[in-house]
Design an enzyme around this catalytic site. Structure first.
Site, short mmCIF file in Angstrom:
data_model
loop_
_atom_site.label_atom_id
_atom_site.label_comp_id
_atom_site.label_asym_id
_atom_site.label_seq_id
_atom_site.Cartn_x
_atom_site.Cartn_y
_atom_site.Cartn_z
N HIS A 143 -32.42 -35.85 -28.34
CA HIS A 143 -33.36 -36.76 -27.68
C HIS A 143 -33.86 -36.20 -26.33
CE1 HIS A 143 -32.05 -39.92 -30.49
NE2 HIS A 143 -30.81 -39.71 -30.13
O1 RIB Z 1 -31.44 -43.40 -27.42
C1 RIB Z 1 -31.10 -42.09 -27.01
C2 RIB Z 1 -30.94 -42.02 -25.54
O2 RIB Z 1 -29.85 -42.84 -25.13
C3 RIB Z 1 -30.59 -40.60 -25.04
O3 RIB Z 1 -31.08 -40.44 -23.74
C4 RIB Z 1 -29.10 -40.62 -25.01
O4 RIB Z 1 -28.56 -39.70 -24.07
C5 RIB Z 1 -28.83 -42.02 -24.55
O5 RIB Z 1 -28.96 -42.04 -23.13
#
Ligand code: RIB
Ligand code: CA
Length: 307
Positions: A237
């Site tokens: 992500h």
């Molecule tokens: O939904 C994914 C996000 O939430 C990413 O930034 C992960 O590190 C958590 O913070």
């Protein structure tokens, strides 16, 4: 060199995003700030310090920010990241201390002194960014862009409607999306195109001095994603938000009005993205709709190999 500040809640993918940013030749990392999210603030701060210590970047000031969301109790994700927030590999203790100024003061000071506007890359709950905009509206013109990991055009990962970062602090996210600043949103709909499967993890293992640590982080991340979501390729992500700054051509975006649901019990934290412009309201965000997956991973390998 593009001046940037990362705001993180490490977190396995935050750790990879930090390492990717530090390895990228075109970024000048002015600071790293931490926020409570995946795990409580003390752990996210310690983890940011550990990662920067590991890769020899103790020159980057680290400042702790919000220990809880603007209005709600903290909701954390140990089921995904483990008790420490970086379970899996042995990562040494930090060898430097956080900056005593705190996140908002550190960012504000940097924005005031920078010779050019600074890009913010928040990849956790947006509490620190909302606090910065509340306390220093006069510095908005010193922010070039906000490239954030959060939200989703479609499915959530924390509730059926809400992605974790926005779910944890929807009021903060609403204030950021309503700020009028240039925003690039890297939501789950694009970060799920950056799944690191066994082939990618193998390739990462040989990507520079720290490829082994990255691969071990992702093996742990893969184990929890498999257990919780049934994925065998955990999405990277947060590195997508870094890639969107380094190589905007890798992310196809579409201008949209994005609103954040803050009241509904069922859909609180949803990023309501006006894909077709049916509201007639002015777009406030460039929303990622497609990722050049191969280009992203090549950029990731190259950046990590430079560490
Ligand atoms: O939904 C994914 C996000 O939430 C990413 O930034 C992960 O590190 C958590 O913070
Ligand atoms: Ca994160």
């Amino acid at each position: 060199m593009k001046p940037v500040i990362l705001d993180v809640d490490p977190g396995h993918d935050d750790a990879v995003a930090l390492m990717m940013a530090c390895g990228a030749p075109d970024l000048d990392i002015l600071a790293v700030t931490t926020v409570a999210g995946n795990v409580p603030l003390e752990k996210t701060t310690r983890n940011a310090l550990r990662i920067l210590s590991l890769i020899g970047r103790t020159d980057v000031p680290v400042a702790a920010g919000a220990a809880s969301p603007l209005e709600r109790p903290l909701y954390t994700a140990e089921s995904i990241h483990g008790e420490s927030g970086l379970d899996g590999p042995e990562i040494p203790d930090p060898i430097f201390e956080p900056d005593e100024r705190g996140a908002v003061d550190l960012i504000a000071g940097i924005l005031r002194e920078s010779s050019e506007p600074v890009t913010l890359i928040p990849v956790g709950p947006l509490t620190n960014i909302a606090m910065l905009l509340r306390e220093h509206p006069e510095l908005k013109n010193r922010i070039a862009r906000i490239s954030l990991m959060g939200g989703s055009v479609g499915l959530g990962n924390t509730t059926p409607a809400a992605e974790f970062n926005v779910y944890v602090d929807p009021e903060a996210a609403r204030e950021v999306f309503d700020s009028g600043l240039p925003i690039t949103m890297c939501g789950l709909n694009v970060t799920h195109q950056a799944g690191a499967g066994p082939a990618e993890r193998d390739r990462l293992r040989s990507a520079g001095r720290f490829g082994g640590v990255v691969a071990e982080l992702l093996e742990f991340f893969a184990s929890t994603y498999q257990r919780v979501f049934g994925f065998d390729a955990p999405p990277l992500h947060d590195p997508v938000a870094v890639a969107a700054v380094l190589r905007p051509d890798l992310l196809t975006t579409r201008p949209m009005r994005v609103d954040v649901e803050c009241d509904s019990e069922l859909t609180c934290g949803e990023t309501v993205c006006d894909f077709y412009g049916v509201t007639g309201r002015q777009p406030n965000t460039r929303v990622g709709v497609e990722l050049d997956r191969d280009g992203f991973f090549e950029l990731l390998y190259e950046s990590l190999a430079r560490l």
